[in-house]
Design a protein around this motif. Structure first.
Motif, PDB file in Angstrom:
ATOM      1  N   LEU A  40       1.047  -1.113   0.074  1.00 28.54           N
ATOM      2  CA  LEU A  40      -0.229  -0.592  -0.250  1.00 28.54           C
ATOM      3  C   LEU A  40       0.829   1.321   0.229  1.00 28.54           C
ATOM      4  CD1 LEU A  40      -3.018  -0.232   0.254  1.00 28.54           C
ATOM      5  CD2 LEU A  40      -3.112   0.681   2.355  1.00 28.54           C
ATOM      6  N   ALA A  41       1.840   1.230   1.253  1.00 29.33           N
ATOM      7  CA  ALA A  41       2.589   2.370   1.315  1.00 29.33           C
ATOM      8  C   ALA A  41       3.387   2.389  -0.832  1.00 29.33           C
ATOM      9  CB  ALA A  41       3.193   2.158   2.130  1.00 29.33           C
ATOM     10  N   THR A  42       3.961   1.727  -0.489  1.00 34.53           N
ATOM     11  CA  THR A  42       4.319   1.991  -1.858  1.00 34.53           C
ATOM     12  C   THR A  42       3.651   1.912  -3.624  1.00 34.53           C
ATOM     13  OG1 THR A  42       4.996  -0.489  -2.023  1.00 34.53           O
ATOM     14  CG2 THR A  42       6.571   0.847  -1.191  1.00 34.53           C
ATOM     15  N   ARG A  43       2.953   1.986  -3.293  1.00 32.46           N
ATOM     16  CA  ARG A  43       1.915   1.970  -4.586  1.00 32.46           C
ATOM     17  C   ARG A  43       2.442   2.778  -5.598  1.00 32.46           C
ATOM     18  NH1 ARG A  43      -0.645   4.299  -1.162  1.00 32.46           N
ATOM     19  NH2 ARG A  43      -2.291   6.161  -0.904  1.00 32.46           N
ATOM     20  N   SER A  67       7.077   9.284  -0.056  1.00 30.32           N
ATOM     21  CA  SER A  67       6.324   9.512   1.126  1.00 30.32           C
ATOM     22  C   SER A  67       6.747   8.113   2.378  1.00 30.32           C
ATOM     23  CB  SER A  67       5.133   9.145   0.775  1.00 30.32           C
ATOM     24  OG  SER A  67       4.760   7.163   0.523  1.00 30.32           O
ATOM     25  N   ARG A  68       6.404   9.268   3.157  1.00 30.97           N
ATOM     26  CA  ARG A  68       6.152   8.081   4.686  1.00 30.97           C
ATOM     27  C   ARG A  68       6.495   7.086   4.727  1.00 30.97           C
ATOM     28  NH1 ARG A  68       3.914  11.728   8.887  1.00 30.97           N
ATOM     29  NH2 ARG A  68       3.630  13.382   7.907  1.00 30.97           N
ATOM     30  N   GLY A  69       5.777   6.906   4.410  1.00 31.19           N
ATOM     31  CA  GLY A  69       5.682   5.140   4.151  1.00 31.19           C
ATOM     32  C   GLY A  69       6.716   4.295   3.196  1.00 31.19           C
ATOM     33  N   GLN A  70       6.156   5.275   2.405  1.00 37.91           N
ATOM     34  CA  GLN A  70       7.645   4.407   1.121  1.00 37.91           C
ATOM     35  C   GLN A  70       8.468   4.139   1.786  1.00 37.91           C
ATOM     36  OE1 GLN A  70       6.902   5.285  -3.088  1.00 37.91           O
ATOM     37  NE2 GLN A  70       9.178   5.178  -3.299  1.00 37.91           N
ATOM     38  N   VAL A  72       9.558   4.691   4.676  1.00 36.26           N
ATOM     39  CA  VAL A  72      10.393   3.276   5.773  1.00 36.26           C
ATOM     40  C   VAL A  72      10.641   2.011   4.918  1.00 36.26           C
ATOM     41  CG1 VAL A  72       8.316   2.299   7.703  1.00 36.26           C
ATOM     42  CG2 VAL A  72       9.091   4.414   7.717  1.00 36.26           C
ATOM     43  N   ALA A  73       9.194   1.924   4.003  1.00 41.09           N
ATOM     44  CA  ALA A  73       9.500   0.128   3.829  1.00 41.09           C
ATOM     45  C   ALA A  73      11.460   0.444   3.057  1.00 41.09           C
ATOM     46  CB  ALA A  73       8.758   0.191   2.458  1.00 41.09           C
ATOM     47  N   GLU A  74      11.453   1.132   2.243  1.00 40.00           N
ATOM     48  CA  GLU A  74      12.394   1.585   1.453  1.00 40.00           C
ATOM     49  C   GLU A  74      14.283   1.149   2.532  1.00 40.00           C
ATOM     50  OE1 GLU A  74      12.746   4.140  -0.473  1.00 40.00           O
ATOM     51  OE2 GLU A  74      11.757   4.370  -1.725  1.00 40.00           O
ATOM     52  N   LEU A  75      13.896   1.568   4.136  1.00 43.16           N
ATOM     53  CA  LEU A  75      14.762   1.897   5.374  1.00 43.16           C
ATOM     54  C   LEU A  75      14.971   0.598   5.113  1.00 43.16           C
ATOM     55  CD1 LEU A  75      16.153   3.833   6.515  1.00 43.16           C
ATOM     56  CD2 LEU A  75      14.266   3.581   8.273  1.00 43.16           C
ATOM     57  N   PHE A  76      13.720  -0.392   4.868  1.00 44.13           N
ATOM     58  CA  PHE A  76      13.536  -1.795   5.819  1.00 44.13           C
ATOM     59  C   PHE A  76      14.245  -2.936   4.729  1.00 44.13           C
ATOM     60  CE2 PHE A  76      10.298  -1.081   8.743  1.00 44.13           C
ATOM     61  CZ  PHE A  76      10.733  -2.540   9.903  1.00 44.13           C
ATOM     62  N   TYR A  77      14.096  -2.606   3.729  1.00 42.78           N
ATOM     63  CA  TYR A  77      14.896  -3.397   2.484  1.00 42.78           C
ATOM     64  C   TYR A  77      16.147  -3.080   2.199  1.00 42.78           C
ATOM     65  CZ  TYR A  77      15.791  -3.996  -2.291  1.00 42.78           C
ATOM     66  OH  TYR A  77      16.234  -4.851  -3.527  1.00 42.78           O
ATOM     67  N   GLY A  78      16.816  -2.021   2.154  1.00 41.55           N
ATOM     68  CA  GLY A  78      17.251  -1.520   2.249  1.00 41.55           C
ATOM     69  C   GLY A  78      18.667  -1.946   3.388  1.00 41.55           C
ATOM     70  N   PHE A  79      17.755  -1.848   5.339  1.00 35.74           N
ATOM     71  CA  PHE A  79      18.915  -2.324   6.327  1.00 35.74           C
ATOM     72  C   PHE A  79      18.931  -4.619   5.869  1.00 35.74           C
ATOM     73  CE2 PHE A  79      18.079  -4.430  10.131  1.00 35.74           C
ATOM     74  CZ  PHE A  79      18.984  -4.122  10.397  1.00 35.74           C
ATOM     75  N   VAL A  80      18.442  -4.993   5.841  1.00 35.24           N
ATOM     76  CA  VAL A  80      18.379  -6.349   5.395  1.00 35.24           C
ATOM     77  C   VAL A  80      18.778  -6.516   4.253  1.00 35.24           C
ATOM     78  CG1 VAL A  80      16.916  -8.316   5.429  1.00 35.24           C
ATOM     79  CG2 VAL A  80      16.004  -6.801   6.844  1.00 35.24           C
ATOM     80  N   TYR A  81      18.906  -6.265   3.273  1.00 32.53           N
ATOM     81  CA  TYR A  81      19.137  -5.855   2.282  1.00 32.53           C
ATOM     82  C   TYR A  81      21.118  -5.739   2.187  1.00 32.53           C
ATOM     83  CZ  TYR A  81      20.832  -6.185  -2.866  1.00 32.53           C
ATOM     84  OH  TYR A  81      21.535  -6.809  -4.212  1.00 32.53           O
ATOM     85  N   LYS A  82      21.466  -4.562   2.833  1.00 36.13           N
ATOM     86  CA  LYS A  82      23.176  -4.494   3.101  1.00 36.13           C
ATOM     87  C   LYS A  82      22.837  -5.618   3.858  1.00 36.13           C
ATOM     88  CE  LYS A  82      25.854  -0.309   4.619  1.00 36.13           C
ATOM     89  NZ  LYS A  82      26.934  -1.052   4.333  1.00 36.13           N
TER      90      LYS A  82
END
Lengths: 251, 183
Positions: free
Chosen positions: A56-59, A66-69, A71-81
């Motif tokens: 929903l937040a990345t749609r 946006s704020r939600g997106q 956060v989603a990118e932050l999670f993605y980047g954190f685990v990816y790294k």
């Protein structure tokens, strides 16, 4: 641990919060493997959180997020790294699996902090499936990728020759203890935290110690917030470490 | 939870009033349920991530890094243009300055040559005037000399006459000339 209720006295049931109940039908109905239970509900809510944050937040697929997106990118980047740094660049193809585990534990832990909620990750059966799943996946992957040379993981070639058999025994034991510690660490942390919260909440019913008990609940709650994030992180990073052993077994 | 429940249905993990017996975590009657729903949840999360979320996020991140590097390149280009414009401006300024210097130099030179010519003309005029004046002075002086000789001659004649002598004109002239020249 839970004392049977005694009339008039103080009665704690810190473990009652972990009881699995059918969502529909009478209390005490038989719980079959397919029964929709409170565990199903809170796991489903974790899925809803993942959907909300990652679908929903990345749609809008915004370049300026946006704020939600973000956060989603932050999670993605954190685990990816994390996968890239700990396991190596060749391990990014396993990133979706690791990210799935991380998000499930993360959201299950945090949803469990809502009062009256249920904590799936406090159940040893749940974390054991996760832990042994990682263990078997990593072991099979290690043999498929490296063949018999995967056993070199237990043969510490940098140690003196006389010590190597002893070290091999220790390495084998520690290898097989991994899934146990991996799963009990998570379940134990979450269960202990929630049980302690419940005990403090039980003391809050006694007027004399109520202020201390309430402060205790607040303090333990703060600690539990940390534990929720840290245990999700620890479980994930250990998964990365084990995966690294499977991909690059040489010491 | 307060009302009694049927013991056989609840199994060995919950007592007759719904409280947990021991750790609910270790109740093997619930393991199947837990494992089943965990696997369902993990599969759903995995599918959501791999089918929708991860491609989307990685595309957005790639697009963003592309946009950022494009913007950086554009900024680099604009900076280069600005540097070029500044250089051109500096050059124009230096040209204008040297042009101004040249013009003022030329003006100064032409003024100086005009001035020199005027001074030379004035010097010439002054020299001519002073030469003329000198000539006149010489003439006047020569005139004065002749007059002095004449006056001396006349005076000498008269003096000789007054003294009762007879003035011999030629002798007087010779004497006066000798005297005047002696001066």
């Amino acid at each position: 641990m839970a004392e049977p209720a005694s009339d008039g006295g103080l009665s704690f049931h810190p473990m009652d919060q972990f009881i699995i109940k059918p969502l529909f039908g009478a209390a005490g109905d038989k719980v079959a493997w397919y029964t929709v239970t409170n565990l199903t509900l809170w796991m489903a809510l974790a899925v809803v959180c993942v959907l909300g944050l990652f679908v929903l937040a990345t749609r809008r697929r915004a370049i300026v997020p946006s704020r939600g997106q973000s956060v989603a990118e932050l999670f993605y980047g954190f685990v990816y790294k994390m996968v890239e740094d700990v396991t190596g660049k060749d391990a990014v193809r396993y990133f979706p699996y690791i990210f799935t585990i991380f998000l499930f534990i993360f959201f299950a832990n945090f949803l469990a902090l809502i009062p009256m909620s249920f904590s799936p990750t406090s159940h040893i059966a749940v974390t054991a499936v996760l832990g042994f799943g990682v263990f078997f996946a990593v072991t099979i992957l290690g043999f498929v990728k490296n063949g018999a040379s995967f056993l070199g993981l237990f043969w510490v070639s940098s140690a003196p020759l006389v010590l190597r058999p002893i070290l091999a025994v220790i390495e084998v034991i520690s290898y097989f203890v991994r899934p146990v510690s991996h799963s009990i660490r998570l379940a134990g942390n979450i269960m202990a935290g929630h049980a302690v919260l419940k005990v403090f909440a039980g003391f809050a019913a006694v007027t004399a110690v109520a202020p201390v008990a309430v402060l205790g609940v607040v303090a333990i709650y703060g600690l539990e917030v940390l534990v929720s994030a840290i245990q999700a992180y620890v479980f994930t990073i250990l998964t990365c470490v084990y995966l690294k052993d499977a991909l690059h077994p040489s010491h | 939870m307060a009302e009694p429940i049927e013991q056989e249905l609840a199994g060995e993990c919950v007592n007759s009033i719904g409280n947990a017996i021991g750790m609910p975590q270790l109740c093997d009657a619930w393991f199947g349920n837990q494992i089943f729903w965990l696997i369902v949840t993990l599969v759903v999360i995995y599918l959501v991530l791999t089918k929708i979320a991860l491609p989307r996020i990685s595309a957005v991140l790639a697009e963003r890094s592309g946009t950022i590097s494009n913007d950086l390149a554009a900024a680099e280009d604009l900076k280069r243009q600005a540097v070029e414009a500044e250089a051109a401006y500096e050059k124009a300024l230096a040209d204008a300055r040297s042009e101004a210097q040249r013009i003022s130099e030329e003006a100064r030179a032409s003024i100086k040559s005009d001035l020199d010519a005027a001074i030379a003309r004035a010097d010439e005029k002054i020299a001519a005037k002073s030469a003329e004046s000198e000539k006149q002075i010489a003439e006047i002086r020569a005139g004065a000399m002749t007059s002095v000789a004449e006056v001396a001659r006349d005076v000498a004649g008269e003096i000789v006459k007054a003294l009762g002598g007879k003035a011999d004109a030629s002798a007087v002239n010779a004497a006066v000339d000798a005297r005047v020249k002696g001066n």
